[in-house]
Design a protein around this motif. Structure first.
Motif, PDB file in Angstrom:
ATOM      1  N   ASN A 123       0.823  -1.200   0.000  1.00 56.24           N
ATOM      2  CA  ASN A 123       0.000   0.000   0.000  1.00 56.24           C
ATOM      3  C   ASN A 123       0.858   1.252   0.000  1.00 56.24           C
ATOM      4  O   ASN A 123       1.936   1.273   0.591  1.00 56.24           O
ATOM      5  CB  ASN A 123      -0.915   0.000   1.227  1.00 56.24           C
ATOM      6  CG  ASN A 123      -1.766  -1.258   1.273  1.00 56.24           C
ATOM      7  OD1 ASN A 123      -1.932  -1.941   0.252  1.00 56.24           O
ATOM      8  ND2 ASN A 123      -2.289  -1.565   2.446  1.00 56.24           N
ATOM      9  N   ILE A 125       0.727   5.791   0.022  1.00 61.00           N
ATOM     10  CA  ILE A 125       0.052   7.079  -0.015  1.00 61.00           C
ATOM     11  C   ILE A 125       0.736   7.893  -1.105  1.00 61.00           C
ATOM     12  O   ILE A 125       1.944   8.135  -1.041  1.00 61.00           O
ATOM     13  CB  ILE A 125       0.157   7.801   1.341  1.00 61.00           C
ATOM     14  CG1 ILE A 125      -0.558   6.973   2.409  1.00 61.00           C
ATOM     15  CG2 ILE A 125      -0.433   9.200   1.244  1.00 61.00           C
ATOM     16  CD1 ILE A 125      -0.388   7.515   3.824  1.00 61.00           C
ATOM     17  N   LYS A 153      -3.169  -1.241  -2.331  1.00 62.35           N
ATOM     18  CA  LYS A 153      -4.141  -0.183  -2.085  1.00 62.35           C
ATOM     19  C   LYS A 153      -3.436   1.163  -2.144  1.00 62.35           C
ATOM     20  O   LYS A 153      -2.338   1.302  -1.599  1.00 62.35           O
ATOM     21  CB  LYS A 153      -4.757  -0.368  -0.695  1.00 62.35           C
ATOM     22  CG  LYS A 153      -5.952  -1.283  -0.651  1.00 62.35           C
ATOM     23  CD  LYS A 153      -6.716  -0.951   0.626  1.00 62.35           C
ATOM     24  CE  LYS A 153      -7.837  -1.906   0.912  1.00 62.35           C
ATOM     25  NZ  LYS A 153      -8.212  -1.774   2.344  1.00 62.35           N
ATOM     26  N   GLN A 155      -3.926   5.488  -1.593  1.00 63.22           N
ATOM     27  CA  GLN A 155      -4.697   6.672  -1.247  1.00 63.22           C
ATOM     28  C   GLN A 155      -4.015   7.854  -1.921  1.00 63.22           C
ATOM     29  O   GLN A 155      -2.789   7.984  -1.853  1.00 63.22           O
ATOM     30  CB  GLN A 155      -4.715   6.882   0.271  1.00 63.22           C
ATOM     31  CG  GLN A 155      -5.848   6.170   0.981  1.00 63.22           C
ATOM     32  CD  GLN A 155      -7.220   6.684   0.549  1.00 63.22           C
ATOM     33  OE1 GLN A 155      -7.429   7.872   0.411  1.00 63.22           O
ATOM     34  NE2 GLN A 155      -8.154   5.754   0.332  1.00 63.22           N
ATOM     35  N   GLU A 183      -9.567  12.058   0.531  1.00 63.04           N
ATOM     36  CA  GLU A 183     -10.880  11.435   0.373  1.00 63.04           C
ATOM     37  C   GLU A 183     -11.609  11.434   1.712  1.00 63.04           C
ATOM     38  O   GLU A 183     -11.009  11.179   2.755  1.00 63.04           O
ATOM     39  CB  GLU A 183     -10.631   9.993  -0.091  1.00 63.04           C
ATOM     40  CG  GLU A 183     -11.829   9.222  -0.527  1.00 63.04           C
ATOM     41  CD  GLU A 183     -11.406   7.785  -0.878  1.00 63.04           C
ATOM     42  OE1 GLU A 183     -10.791   7.603  -1.954  1.00 63.04           O
ATOM     43  OE2 GLU A 183     -11.667   6.866  -0.071  1.00 63.04           O
ATOM     44  N   SER A 185     -13.252   9.568   3.791  1.00 68.56           N
ATOM     45  CA  SER A 185     -13.560   8.167   4.141  1.00 68.56           C
ATOM     46  C   SER A 185     -12.547   7.765   5.209  1.00 68.56           C
ATOM     47  O   SER A 185     -11.516   8.426   5.350  1.00 68.56           O
ATOM     48  CB  SER A 185     -13.379   7.269   2.908  1.00 68.56           C
ATOM     49  OG  SER A 185     -11.996   7.170   2.598  1.00 68.56           O
ATOM     50  N   PRO A 186     -12.805   6.710   5.942  1.00 66.98           N
ATOM     51  CA  PRO A 186     -11.824   6.291   6.972  1.00 66.98           C
ATOM     52  C   PRO A 186     -10.414   6.090   6.406  1.00 66.98           C
ATOM     53  O   PRO A 186      -9.435   6.541   7.011  1.00 66.98           O
ATOM     54  CB  PRO A 186     -12.409   4.970   7.489  1.00 66.98           C
ATOM     55  CG  PRO A 186     -13.882   5.128   7.271  1.00 66.98           C
ATOM     56  CD  PRO A 186     -14.046   5.919   6.010  1.00 66.98           C
ATOM     57  N   ASP A 187     -10.289   5.485   5.226  1.00 66.20           N
ATOM     58  CA  ASP A 187      -8.958   5.312   4.627  1.00 66.20           C
ATOM     59  C   ASP A 187      -8.342   6.656   4.264  1.00 66.20           C
ATOM     60  O   ASP A 187      -7.142   6.888   4.431  1.00 66.20           O
ATOM     61  CB  ASP A 187      -9.043   4.439   3.375  1.00 66.20           C
ATOM     62  CG  ASP A 187      -9.174   2.962   3.718  1.00 66.20           C
ATOM     63  OD1 ASP A 187      -8.900   2.609   4.900  1.00 66.20           O
ATOM     64  OD2 ASP A 187      -9.570   2.178   2.828  1.00 66.20           O
ATOM     65  N   GLY A 188      -9.194   7.565   3.761  1.00 65.61           N
ATOM     66  CA  GLY A 188      -8.738   8.905   3.416  1.00 65.61           C
ATOM     67  C   GLY A 188      -8.254   9.650   4.652  1.00 65.61           C
ATOM     68  O   GLY A 188      -7.165  10.250   4.640  1.00 65.61           O
ATOM     69  N   LYS A 190      -7.176   8.450   7.392  1.00 64.82           N
ATOM     70  CA  LYS A 190      -5.964   7.823   7.916  1.00 64.82           C
ATOM     71  C   LYS A 190      -4.736   8.299   7.128  1.00 64.82           C
ATOM     72  O   LYS A 190      -3.682   8.614   7.692  1.00 64.82           O
ATOM     73  CB  LYS A 190      -6.089   6.301   7.832  1.00 64.82           C
ATOM     74  CG  LYS A 190      -5.179   5.574   8.796  1.00 64.82           C
ATOM     75  CD  LYS A 190      -5.456   4.070   8.786  1.00 64.82           C
ATOM     76  CE  LYS A 190      -4.132   3.342   8.913  1.00 64.82           C
ATOM     77  NZ  LYS A 190      -4.067   2.101   8.133  1.00 64.82           N
ATOM     78  N   ALA A 191      -4.909   8.386   5.815  1.00 65.60           N
ATOM     79  CA  ALA A 191      -3.802   8.849   4.970  1.00 65.60           C
ATOM     80  C   ALA A 191      -3.456  10.303   5.304  1.00 65.60           C
ATOM     81  O   ALA A 191      -2.271  10.669   5.422  1.00 65.60           O
ATOM     82  CB  ALA A 191      -4.173   8.711   3.492  1.00 65.60           C
ATOM     83  N   THR A 194      -1.508  10.386   8.443  1.00 67.63           N
ATOM     84  CA  THR A 194      -0.134   9.911   8.260  1.00 67.63           C
ATOM     85  C   THR A 194       0.747  11.024   7.681  1.00 67.63           C
ATOM     86  O   THR A 194       1.852  11.286   8.182  1.00 67.63           O
ATOM     87  CB  THR A 194      -0.113   8.688   7.310  1.00 67.63           C
ATOM     88  OG1 THR A 194      -0.963   7.690   7.851  1.00 67.63           O
ATOM     89  CG2 THR A 194       1.290   8.140   7.151  1.00 67.63           C
TER      90      THR A 194
END
Ligand code: NAD
Ligand code: UDX
Length: 491
Positions: A123, A125, A153, A155, A183, A185-188, A190-191, A194
């Motif tokens: 994954n 970013i 994955k 982001q 984004e 969204s939870p993944d967004g 988180k990115a 980070t």
């Protein structure tokens, strides 16, 4: 807590190099790799003579290079080893096809996205650092998704850069704000968190602002459009000043004291240059046109038109003042970079002023403390399209006195500090008379110069010159411009 240990950057230019150098400096436990497909550039980053001149940059690179800062041409390895990957490749104005002359050319961004999708393992970013049109992050995400190896994955974040050249290190160490779009969204989130964790190592949390991706992308274009708009506004006023006897410096002072307006970026000049303002406004104009908002497009396009007008107006004044002919005359171009403290000449006003004078047959002696001779030649060849004229009529000097010797006029195009402390009496002695100074940056002591004997012309202000100093000539009030010859004999 997502601790980043490896950051990579694709594109080792004015943005990628200094930005990564500062990340490496401030985050000793992060390994930072900057890669570029141009081996000459990487060679320079690995040498004692860096490809970019920025005050403070040499020291940082010397301290970090080989420790936690690496420059390489190995794009694949950089992609594979980095958890956070900045894209900071160039996004020039398209020179062909649809949107030619306005739209951003995204071919470099796209090719990087394809390369990332092809070789990435695990994954990532992916951070859009380049300045791009709104919705570019979507295109990057689509390319990554369509081409990825099944398990990866990605982001995509927008993290535009606001540094200005000449003060890049200062701006990176102490930015007004860091902008991160992602984004919703939870993944967004988180990115975003980070990437923020990297900047938080040296930047107060309240200066890191996060928002949706499209707002972030648009904010970058709008910030540059607003800054450039202030310069075109004051430059438009400078023409009114020259025609009336008002002084644009005084007007800017009075207007800038209003706390709602503020004093910065109100310095009238020969016109703004640099790789960003014009390109980003034209990009915004193109977006507005594509969205069928022609009135908005025209509003922003005028910022560029006034800038062209300002450069032209200044160049024409030089010819007018020199008795309507510069053919065969030597003219010293003082400064070629688009602003002081950089060796960058992209879109520099000096190029356009020089081209105009060359077309009128002038011989130019160019001096700039940081621009190399072959860069001057390349720029003038590109803009004039007549390399033979450039070869025969342009001399690049390594000393300001040498450039000035025998010149009918000094034309100040860049606000280099050294120009304020030259020995102008010595320069005056070596020039044919009348000796002219055209101060396109309003940085010289005009009164002192006229006392020496110079005829001085500048932006947005009439200087009381030697030739006009007898009492009868200075009684003229505001006039139509050409009637106001008492204070300004050129127009
Ligand atoms: P630059 O031309 O100095 O550097 C870009 C580098 O990317 C070049 O060295 C080029 O060789 C490299 N490159 C292009 N495609 C590549 C690929 N596929 N793989 C590897 N390397 C590749 O440009 P810059 O001035 O650093 O600007 C970069 C971006 O940042 C632009 O979008 C610009 O608008 C934006 N920006 C610039 C400034 C500035 O002051 N110069 C400020 C803010 C934002
Ligand atoms: C600009 C933005 O300032 C920066 O935030 C963005 O990231 C990149 O674009 P840059 O082009 O490097 O930075 O320099 P800047 O200081 O903005 O100057 C641009 C041009 O405007 C120069 O030619 C400068 O001389 C001119 N200028 C600036 C003026 O003529 N008058 C002013 O008051 C300020």
């Amino acid at each position: 807590d997502a601790m980043v240990t490896r950051v990579g950057c694709i594109g080792a230019g004015y943005v990628g190099g200094p930005t990564c150098a500062v990340i490496a400096l401030k985050c000793p436990d992060i390994r930072v790799t900057v890669c570029d497909m141009n081996p000459t550039r990487i060679g320079q980053w690995n040498s004692d003579k860096l490809p970019v001149f920025e005050p403070g940059l040499d020291e940082i690179v010397q301290k970090c290079r080989g420790v936690n800062l690496f420059f390489t041409t190995d794009v694949v390895a950089t992609i594979q080893e980095s958890e956070v990957l900045f894209i900071s490749v160039n996004t020039p104005t398209k020179t062909y096809g649809h949107g030619k002359g306005r739209a951003a050319n995204l071919k470099y961004v796209e090719s990087v996205a394809r390369e990332i999708a092809k070789v990435a393992r695990g994954n990532k970013i992916v951070v859009e650092k380049s300045t791009v049109p709104v919705k570019s992050a979507q295109s990057i995400a689509d390319i990554l998704k369509a081409n990825r190896n099944s398990q990866n994955k990605f982001q995509v974040l927008s993290n535009p850069e606001f540094l200005a050249e000449g003060t890049a290190i200062e701006d990176l160490l102490n930015p007004d704000r860091i902008l991160i779009g992602g984004e919703d969204s939870p993944d967004g989130w988180k990115a975003i968190e980070t990437l923020s964790s990297v900047y938080k190592r040296w930047i107060p949390a309240d200066r890191i602002i996060t928002m949706n991706t499209w707002s972030s992308e648009l904010s970058k274009l709008v910030a540059n459009a607003f800054l450039a708009q202030r310069i075109s506004a004051i430059n438009a006023v400078s023409a009114v000043c020259e025609a009336t006897g008002a002084d644009v410096g005084q007007v800017a002072l009075a207007v800038g004291k209003d706390s709602r307006i503020g004093p910065r970026f109100l310095q009238a000049s020969v016109g703004f240059g640099g790789s960003c303002f014009q390109k980003d406004i034209l990009n915004l104009v193109y977006i507005c046109e594509s969205l069928n908002l022609p009135e908005v497009a025209e509003f922003w396009l005028n910022v560029v038109s006034i800038n062209d007008y300002q450069k032209q107006r200044f160049a024409k004044r030089i010819v007018n003042c020199l008795f309507n002919t510069v053919s065969g005359k030597r003219i010293a171009i003082m400064g070629f970079a688009f602003k002081k403290n950089t060796g960058d000449t992209r879109e520099s006003a000096a190029i356009y002023v020089s081209a105009h004078l060359l077309e009128e047959g002038a011989r130019l002696a160019v001096y700039d403390p940081k621009v190399e001779a072959d860069q001057v030649t390349r720029d003038l060849n590109n803009v004039t399209g007549t390399p033979d004229v450039v070869r025969d009529q342009v001399e690049v000097c390594s000393d300001p006195y040498e450039a000035a010797r025998g010149a009918h006029a000094l034309v100040i195009c860049t606000e280099w500090d050294v120009f304020q402390t030259l020995d102008y009496a010595r320069i005056f002695a070596g020039m044919p008379k009348p000796a002219y100074v055209f101060d396109g940056r309003k940085i010289l002591d005009h009164e002192k110069l006229t006392k020496i004997g110079f005829e001085v012309e500048t932006i947005g202000k009439r200087v009381r010159n030697v030739s006009q100093s007898h009492p009868a000539a200075i009684t003229n009030g505001a006039g139509s411009g050409d009637g106001a010859a008492g204070l300004n004999s050129c127009e």
